[in-house]
Design a protein around this motif. Structure first.
Motif, PDB file in Angstrom:
ATOM      1  N   THR A   6       0.837  -1.209   0.000  1.00  0.00           N
ATOM      2  CA  THR A   6       0.000   0.000   0.000  1.00  0.00           C
ATOM      3  C   THR A   6       0.869   1.255   0.000  1.00  0.00           C
ATOM      4  OG1 THR A   6      -1.753  -1.195   1.165  1.00  0.00           O
ATOM      5  CG2 THR A   6      -1.867   1.211   1.196  1.00  0.00           C
ATOM      6  N   ASP A   7       1.933   1.250   0.812  1.00  0.00           N
ATOM      7  CA  ASP A   7       2.857   2.391   0.813  1.00  0.00           C
ATOM      8  C   ASP A   7       3.444   2.610  -0.578  1.00  0.00           C
ATOM      9  OD1 ASP A   7       2.584   2.942   3.556  1.00  0.00           O
ATOM     10  OD2 ASP A   7       4.211   1.565   4.088  1.00  0.00           O
ATOM     11  N   LYS A   8       3.864   1.519  -1.208  1.00  0.00           N
ATOM     12  CA  LYS A   8       4.450   1.612  -2.550  1.00  0.00           C
ATOM     13  C   LYS A   8       3.435   2.143  -3.556  1.00  0.00           C
ATOM     14  CE  LYS A   8       7.781  -2.041  -1.662  1.00  0.00           C
ATOM     15  NZ  LYS A   8       8.153  -3.436  -1.895  1.00  0.00           N
ATOM     16  N   LEU A   9       2.181   1.730  -3.418  1.00  0.00           N
ATOM     17  CA  LEU A   9       1.129   2.214  -4.317  1.00  0.00           C
ATOM     18  C   LEU A   9       0.855   3.702  -4.073  1.00  0.00           C
ATOM     19  CD1 LEU A   9      -0.847   1.489  -6.559  1.00  0.00           C
ATOM     20  CD2 LEU A   9      -2.448   0.699  -4.806  1.00  0.00           C
ATOM     21  N   ASN A  16       2.655  10.213  -9.875  1.00  0.00           N
ATOM     22  CA  ASN A  16       1.836  10.543 -11.042  1.00  0.00           C
ATOM     23  C   ASN A  16       1.099  11.861 -10.874  1.00  0.00           C
ATOM     24  OD1 ASN A  16       2.514   8.224 -12.461  1.00  0.00           O
ATOM     25  ND2 ASN A  16       0.849   7.044 -11.574  1.00  0.00           N
ATOM     26  N   ASN A  17       0.672  12.164  -9.641  1.00  0.00           N
ATOM     27  CA  ASN A  17      -0.077  13.391  -9.397  1.00  0.00           C
ATOM     28  C   ASN A  17       0.059  13.769  -7.931  1.00  0.00           C
ATOM     29  OD1 ASN A  17      -1.861  15.499  -9.142  1.00  0.00           O
ATOM     30  ND2 ASN A  17      -3.684  14.322  -9.651  1.00  0.00           N
ATOM     31  N   SER A  24      -9.245  11.179  -2.858  1.00  0.00           N
ATOM     32  CA  SER A  24      -9.073  10.496  -4.147  1.00  0.00           C
ATOM     33  C   SER A  24      -7.960   9.469  -4.078  1.00  0.00           C
ATOM     34  CB  SER A  24      -8.774  11.501  -5.259  1.00  0.00           C
ATOM     35  OG  SER A  24      -9.864  12.369  -5.444  1.00  0.00           O
ATOM     36  N   LEU A  25      -6.867   9.822  -3.395  1.00  0.00           N
ATOM     37  CA  LEU A  25      -5.766   8.889  -3.242  1.00  0.00           C
ATOM     38  C   LEU A  25      -6.214   7.665  -2.457  1.00  0.00           C
ATOM     39  CD1 LEU A  25      -2.777   8.143  -3.572  1.00  0.00           C
ATOM     40  CD2 LEU A  25      -2.280   9.578  -1.567  1.00  0.00           C
ATOM     41  N   ILE A  54       7.135  19.794  -9.520  1.00  0.00           N
ATOM     42  CA  ILE A  54       6.416  19.856 -10.781  1.00  0.00           C
ATOM     43  C   ILE A  54       7.410  19.591 -11.902  1.00  0.00           C
ATOM     44  CG2 ILE A  54       4.693  21.486  -9.936  1.00  0.00           C
ATOM     45  CD1 ILE A  54       6.230  23.675 -11.504  1.00  0.00           C
ATOM     46  N   VAL A  55       6.899  19.171 -13.010  1.00  0.00           N
ATOM     47  CA  VAL A  55       7.709  18.982 -14.206  1.00  0.00           C
ATOM     48  C   VAL A  55       7.236  20.025 -15.211  1.00  0.00           C
ATOM     49  CG1 VAL A  55       8.330  17.408 -16.072  1.00  0.00           C
ATOM     50  CG2 VAL A  55       7.998  16.522 -13.758  1.00  0.00           C
TER      51      VAL A  55
END
Length: 135
Positions: A6-9, A16-17, A24-25, A54-55
């Motif tokens: 779960t931590d890795k997810l 990603n965001n 939402s997470l 940010i990219v």
């Protein structure tokens, strides 16, 4: 600290965001917003999550020349070079310390050849270099 699946997810989703809401997470990782918020806080406190960034697409900043610059130091002391690099942050995307062909590898974006040339002229006070540009 050992990370579970779960931590890795959570880390993957934040990569990603990083602006995702905790609610939402939580839905994405099958936790409540409060539970995921607790896990994110723990990951931050443990130093596993250190920054949110940010990219930026450099093309939108009028940086048309993408260059990789291999750095070959003049002297044993790298301090003057590193101080110069810290002042040139607007052009430098990454400054890698490397082993092999050179001491450092700079990844840079410049608006035009004039900016690149000015940068290289000043850089030459601290190190020799070899430039490769992306087509």
């Amino acid at each position: 600290m050992t990370l579970d699946d779960t931590d890795k997810l959570i880390i993957k989703e934040l990569k990603n965001n990083s602006k995702i809401t905790m609610k939402s997470l939580g839905k994405k990782v099958n936790l409540t917003g409060q539970a995921v918020n607790t896990r994110v806080a723990r990951l931050e406190n443990e130093g596993i999550i250190q920054n949110y960034t940010i990219v930026v697409d450099q093309k939108h900043l009028d940086c048309n020349i993408h260059a990789f610059i291999n750095i070959y130091m003049h002297k044993i002391s790298h301090k003057p070079y590193l101080e110069f690099i810290n002042k040139q942050g607007r052009y430098i995307l990454n400054d890698y310390k490397i082993i092999g062909d050179g001491c450092y590898l700079l990844e840079c974006r410049f608006p035009n050849n004039n900016h690149l040339n000015e940068f290289l002229e000043t850089l030459n006070q601290f190190a020799n270099y070899k430039v490769s540009t992306v087509l």
